[in-house]
Design an enzyme around this catalytic site. Structure first.
Site, PDB file in Angstrom:
ATOM      1  N   TYR A 168       0.872  -1.164   0.000  1.00 36.13           N
ATOM      2  CA  TYR A 168       0.000   0.000   0.000  1.00 36.13           C
ATOM      3  C   TYR A 168       0.911   1.217   0.000  1.00 36.13           C
ATOM      4  O   TYR A 168       1.375   1.686   1.042  1.00 36.13           O
ATOM      5  CB  TYR A 168      -0.931  -0.010   1.211  1.00 36.13           C
ATOM      6  CG  TYR A 168      -1.841   1.202   1.299  1.00 36.13           C
ATOM      7  CD1 TYR A 168      -2.498   1.690   0.175  1.00 36.13           C
ATOM      8  CD2 TYR A 168      -2.051   1.863   2.503  1.00 36.13           C
ATOM      9  CE1 TYR A 168      -3.327   2.788   0.241  1.00 36.13           C
ATOM     10  CE2 TYR A 168      -2.888   2.961   2.591  1.00 36.13           C
ATOM     11  CZ  TYR A 168      -3.522   3.425   1.457  1.00 36.13           C
ATOM     12  OH  TYR A 168      -4.343   4.524   1.528  1.00 36.13           O
ATOM     13  N   ASP A 209      -2.238  -1.332  -4.228  1.00 36.93           N
ATOM     14  CA  ASP A 209      -2.583   0.064  -4.516  1.00 36.93           C
ATOM     15  C   ASP A 209      -1.280   0.857  -4.545  1.00 36.93           C
ATOM     16  O   ASP A 209      -0.743   1.230  -3.501  1.00 36.93           O
ATOM     17  CB  ASP A 209      -3.536   0.598  -3.436  1.00 36.93           C
ATOM     18  CG  ASP A 209      -3.956   2.029  -3.699  1.00 36.93           C
ATOM     19  OD1 ASP A 209      -3.546   2.610  -4.722  1.00 36.93           O
ATOM     20  OD2 ASP A 209      -4.689   2.587  -2.857  1.00 36.93           O
TER      21      ASP A 209
END
Length: 539
Positions: free
Chosen positions: A379, A421
């Site tokens: 992330y 992400d």
């Protein structure tokens, strides 16, 4: 009629001559015949002017004439023009004089009215002339416009439109694309057919930013279970869980029990943010195999306590001379469909940190080492609404991440895959509104972030989805919920699988090869959607 008119004239003359008689009473006696027979006298009555006033004015005129005649020595016969017994000619003369006076009065009133109208017109002309003098240019321009031909007017219209279009040129230059249509994609791999053949197994990895796991579970309690069953997932990677260590065992939340029930047969690994509560966080669910070994975390994260606890296989880089890339099937290995050993599908080691002190502590990474590759769930830090972390993101995090992946690839002697992400939309194919002014100052679409991502790809790594679907447009993985952009597909592609070139190039002796990658926009529960990677594992 003639008798009546002569009688009326006689009465009028008689009245004028008889000055001694009271005019008011006489006038009222003559009012009905005068008003009925003569339209001129009727007008005088209708205008609310009493008839006796008119008659008194005429009697005064006659008296004044008689007085002047006496002074000059004229007789009454001279004044009347004839003896008294010849009254008809003198009566007509008097009447003619009265009519002439009336006509003269009417002409004078008409002349005065005309003069007034002329003066008004003159004033209006003067004012218009003054206005024309004050604006002579406007008058000159207005006159030729009427005389222009159709072609000239058309050219003028074109020139006026071009002049009007000159000002919005800046808007056109700043205008942006609006790509919301999803182009059809070709599936490059059929996992069912591959599983039916011998010596091949499709290893499926799913990545999903859930934007807060507690809220996600409340909204979509069966989403992860359905996703795992539908795509036969081997690994499920989650980002932005926003969990702390105590949340899993919280008696009210019961998250651990939830995942043990919904994702039965998966082993979970967690990385938490230690610097800020309710922030960041990643998780990885790995499918367990019958006869396989359970692996404990090598970092400071948490591993699920489901199943029997067994010994780990060590850290990433063993100090012994034993090779980590030894993927030959051993005696007693359980064979799966396709005659692929379980040992190729089970992780060797799990690390819930990047082992980089400058970046550890926010729970942003989990790395699983498999016999044929490294799998790192990430992330990546967001640069922030005010881009206050842009320098940290591009100059430190991205650079150190690239160094770490190169280190794993070199020392482990196996390819790497980092996924999740990554908080960057690479180019115009990954944004619906490329060219919009605000993108240059928005996190994920700044020139610095794109250039940093480009450097990572230039170091020998490949965006799997873009490599397999180079012409794919409108395939996004993130949509703003505040703006309601999901339904019209106004999104960004922020979620990726970045792979070593070795995994993308087929050849003899290759035991792991990326076959397909695609996006699942129909899966709801977050402002992101899941993405899928399919890897063929060969015997």
């Amino acid at each position: 009629m003639t008798i009546f008119s002569t009688f009326r004239k006689f009465l009028l003359v008689r009245y004028c001559c008889c000055l001694a008689s009271p005019p008011s009473t006489f006038a009222f006696q003559l009012a009905p015949p005068f008003s009925l027979s003569s339209p001129h006298l009727y007008k005088k009555v209708s205008t609310s002017q009493p008839i006796f006033q008119i008659m008194s004015r005429r009697s005064s005129r006659a008296s004044s004439v008689a007085a002047t005649a006496k002074i000059s020595g004229a007789t009454d016969d001279d004044i009347d023009g004839a003896p008294e017994n010849e009254a008809s000619p003198t009566q007509s003369d008097v009447l003619k004089g009265a009519e002439k006076s009336k006509a003269s009065d009417a002409t004078t009133t008409k002349k005065t009215a005309k003069k007034k109208a002329a003066t008004k017109k003159g004033k209006s002309k003067e004012t218009s002339d003054d206005e024309d003098d004050s604006k002579p240019k406007a008058k000159k321009k207005a006159a030729p416009k009427k005389r222009k031909s159709k072609s000239a007017s058309a050219s003028d219209d074109e020139s006026s439109t071009t002049k009007k279009q000159k000002s919005p040129k800046k808007k056109k230059a700043a205008d942006h694309q609006r790509w919301t249509e999803r182009t059809p994609l070709t599936r490059h791999w059929d996992s069912e057919k591959a599983m039916a053949s011998t010596g091949s197994y499709t290893f499926t990895v799913i990545s999903w930013n859930v934007a807060g796991l507690r809220a996600f579970v409340k909204k979509q309690p069966d989403a992860l279970m359905n996703l795992a069953n539908k795509y036969q997932a081997d690994v499920i990677c989650l980002q932005e869980t926003k969990l702390q260590e105590g949340h899993l065992d919280d008696k009210k939340l019961k998250l651990r029990e939830h995942f043990e029930e919904k994702l039965e047969g998966y082993e979970s690994h967690w990385s938490y943010s230690l610097t800020k509560k309710g922030y960041s966080g990643t998780a990885m669910f790995i499918k367990t195999r019958e006869g396989g070994e359970k692996v404990e975390d090598g970092g400071k994260g948490d591993s699920s306590k489901k199943g029997k606890k067994q010994a780990t296989l060590g850290a990433f880089f063993s100090k012994t001379g034993e090779s980590k890339n030894d993927t030959t099937a051993k005696e007693g290995d359980v064979k799966l469909t396709g005659d692929v050993p379980i040992s190729h599908l089970q992780p060797i080691n799990i690390n819930t940190e990047l082992s980089l002190p400058a970046h550890d502590g926010e729970g942003r990474a989990i790395t699983a080492e498999f016999p044929l590759f490294y799998l790192t769930n990430l992330y990546v830090p967001n640069s922030g609404q005010k881009l206050d972390r842009l320098g940290y993101r591009t100059e430190q995090w991205d650079a150190d991440l690239l160094t770490k992946m190169q280190q794993l690839e070199k020392e482990g002697n196996k390819p790497v895959i980092w996924l999740g992400d990554l908080n960057v939309a690479h180019n115009e194919r990954d944004t619906w509104n490329e060219g919009a002014k605000h993108l240059a100052k928005s996190a994920g679409t700044t020139a610095e972030e794109r250039a940093s991502f480009e450097r990572q790809l230039g170091a020998g790594y490949i965006d799997a989805f873009r490599q397999l679907h180079p012409e794919g447009r409108g395939h996004y993985s993130y949509w703003s919920q505040r703006a309601g952009n999901r339904e019209p597909n106004k999104g960004l592609r922020l979620d990726y699988f970045i792979c070593s070139k070795e995994l993308m190039e087929d050849g003899d002796g290759k035991k792991a090869l990326v076959r397909d990658s695609y996006i699942l926009p129909e899966e709801l529960g977050s402002d992101h959607c899941p993405i899928v990677l399919e890897i063929e594992i060969k015997k």
